[in-house]
Enzyme design. Structure first.
Site, short mmCIF file in Angstrom:
data_model
loop_
_atom_site.label_atom_id
_atom_site.label_comp_id
_atom_site.label_asym_id
_atom_site.label_seq_id
_atom_site.Cartn_x
_atom_site.Cartn_y
_atom_site.Cartn_z
N ASP A 14 32.08 44.94 64.61
CA ASP A 14 31.15 43.84 64.89
C ASP A 14 29.73 44.24 64.52
O ASP A 14 29.24 45.29 64.96
CB ASP A 14 31.20 43.47 66.38
CG ASP A 14 32.52 42.83 66.79
OD1 ASP A 14 33.35 42.55 65.90
OD2 ASP A 14 32.69 42.62 68.00
N GLY A 217 34.71 29.12 81.01
CA GLY A 217 33.43 29.80 80.97
C GLY A 217 32.90 30.05 82.38
O GLY A 217 33.63 30.55 83.25
N GLY A 220 34.96 29.09 85.50
CA GLY A 220 36.16 29.80 85.94
C GLY A 220 37.35 29.50 85.07
O GLY A 220 37.25 29.52 83.83
N ALA A 245 32.59 39.31 74.27
CA ALA A 245 33.94 39.83 74.52
C ALA A 245 34.48 39.40 75.89
O ALA A 245 35.52 39.91 76.33
CB ALA A 245 33.95 41.35 74.41
N ALA A 246 33.79 38.46 76.55
CA ALA A 246 34.21 38.08 77.91
C ALA A 246 35.61 37.48 77.91
O ALA A 246 36.42 37.75 78.81
CB ALA A 246 33.20 37.11 78.52
N GLY A 247 35.91 36.67 76.88
CA GLY A 247 37.24 36.08 76.80
C GLY A 247 38.31 37.16 76.60
O GLY A 247 39.43 37.04 77.11
N ASP A 248 37.97 38.20 75.87
CA ASP A 248 38.92 39.30 75.66
C ASP A 248 39.11 40.11 76.94
O ASP A 248 40.23 40.54 77.25
CB ASP A 248 38.43 40.20 74.53
CG ASP A 248 38.33 39.45 73.21
OD1 ASP A 248 39.15 38.54 72.98
OD2 ASP A 248 37.43 39.77 72.41
N GLY A 289 26.29 44.09 74.81
CA GLY A 289 27.03 45.09 74.03
C GLY A 289 28.44 44.72 73.67
O GLY A 289 29.23 45.59 73.30
O1 RIB Z 1 36.27 37.85 70.92
C1 RIB Z 1 35.24 38.58 70.34
C2 RIB Z 1 35.66 39.17 69.03
O2 RIB Z 1 35.89 38.11 68.12
C3 RIB Z 1 34.65 40.04 68.36
O3 RIB Z 1 34.76 41.38 68.76
C4 RIB Z 1 34.87 39.78 66.88
O4 RIB Z 1 35.29 40.90 66.18
C5 RIB Z 1 35.88 38.65 66.83
O5 RIB Z 1 37.14 39.09 66.57
#
Ligand code: RIB
Length: 312
Positions: A14, A217, A220, A245-248, A289
């Site tokens: 990223d 978001g 919740g 990256a919150a969704g991840d 970050g």
């Molecule tokens: O969900 C965030 C991610 O989406 C980032 O890290 C970016 O690489 C994309 O894949």
């Protein structure tokens, strides 16, 4: 024993710029800070799951370049099993990301090596078969996503699909999904419907898959399944700094919680799993970050306890 999670998905480097506001089409804005951060929805979710306490393996592809080595090193540092991570000729996946002062972002991904993850081998199949949960996204070829889901279904491994980036999904994939995780935009695309109220989106998606988690978001998450369960879980109240990256973080923690609490067999456990995932997403968003802010188990538990005091 730790939850066993396998992620088949993307790894991107990223390139993140913060700016007072995001540019509109055709506009140039002066940014502030620049940093490179390991990312990719697949790798992020693998790191998120490992930090949340899972025994996690990642199947993906990076390029034969410096970025690829950084992406591999980051996964190893997080304790992720990278025996399924290929190095292929050409560049690694890259994401251009802008983040504004309201914590909103835009992301453009150049898939690079991710596009070369076109088939799975026997070792990948064995890892998927031995896992509690297979976690998938849509940043690697769709044929590979379908193949991974098929191997999981054949082995009795739960398939969690985070349908991001948003895309219409073929029936052969939908038929293999146990839990679909989508935001409101992705929900509308998958259901081929106009954006609407969460309850309407959930109803439309239950026509396609047996269980749906709808992320909302700062509001919740909502959940519905074909057994009639309906849940709405408020998010922790935090000051969001970077939601990249919150969704991840949410999805990685959800996979861990789902496996640990046996949510597929115990309806009451689902609410606890959603709270746990909401705590992970919020813990990530309150730090800058991108993937470097993915929370560890202690950070998730702290925010969970502070937010959902008294809840199981
Ligand atoms: O969900 C965030 C991610 O989406 C980032 O890290 C970016 O690489 C994309 O894949």
């Amino acid at each position: 024993m730790s939850a066993r999670v396998v992620v088949v998905g993307s790894a991107n480097l990223d390139l993140v710029v913060t700016a007072p506001q995001l540019p509109r089409p055709g506009e140039t804005v002066l940014g502030e800070d620049f940093r490179t951060v390991p990312g990719g929805k697949g790798a992020n979710q693998a790191v998120a799951a490992a930090r949340a306490g899972a025994d996690c393996a990642f199947v993906g592809a990076v390029g034969a370049d410096e970025f690829g080595q950084q992406l591999r090193d980051n996964l190893v540092a997080a304790g992720v099993d990278v025996r399924g991570l290929r190095t292929v000729p050409g560049p690694s996946g890259v994401a251009l990301i802008g983040v504004d002062r309201a914590a909103e972002n835009f992301i453009v991904v150049a898939p690079g090596a991710n596009a070369a993850l076109t088939d799975l081998d026997a070792a990948d199949g064995a890892a998927i078969g031995a896992a509690d949960v297979l976690l998938l996204q849509l940043e690697v070829p769709l044929t590979t996503v379908v193949e991974a889901a098929g191997r999981a279904r054949a082995a009795g491994t739960t398939v969690v699909l985070n349908a991001a980036p948003a895309a219409p999904l073929p029936a052969d994939l939908l038929g293999l999904v146990d839990v679909l995780v989508v935001n409101e935009h992705e929900a509308a695309v998958v259901a081929a419907t106009a954006p609407g109220e969460p309850a309407v989106l959930l109803d439309a998606l239950l026509e396609l898959v047996p269980r749906v988690v709808l992320t909302l978001g700062a509001r919740g998450a909502a959940y519905a399944d074909r057994r009639g369960a309906r849940l709405e879980i408020p998010a922790p109240r935090i000051a969001a700094v970077d939601t990249t990256a919150a969704g991840d973080a949410f999805t990685g923690a959800l996979a861990v919680g789902w496996a640990e609490r046996g949510a597929a067999r115990d309806g009451d456990a689902v609410a606890a799993v959603l709270r746990w995932a909401c705590a992970a997403g919020a813990a990530c968003a309150q730090r800058p970050g991108a993937s470097t802010a993915l929370p560890d188990r202690a950070a998730i538990e702290d925010l969970y306890a502070a937010t959902y005091r008294g809840a199981p």
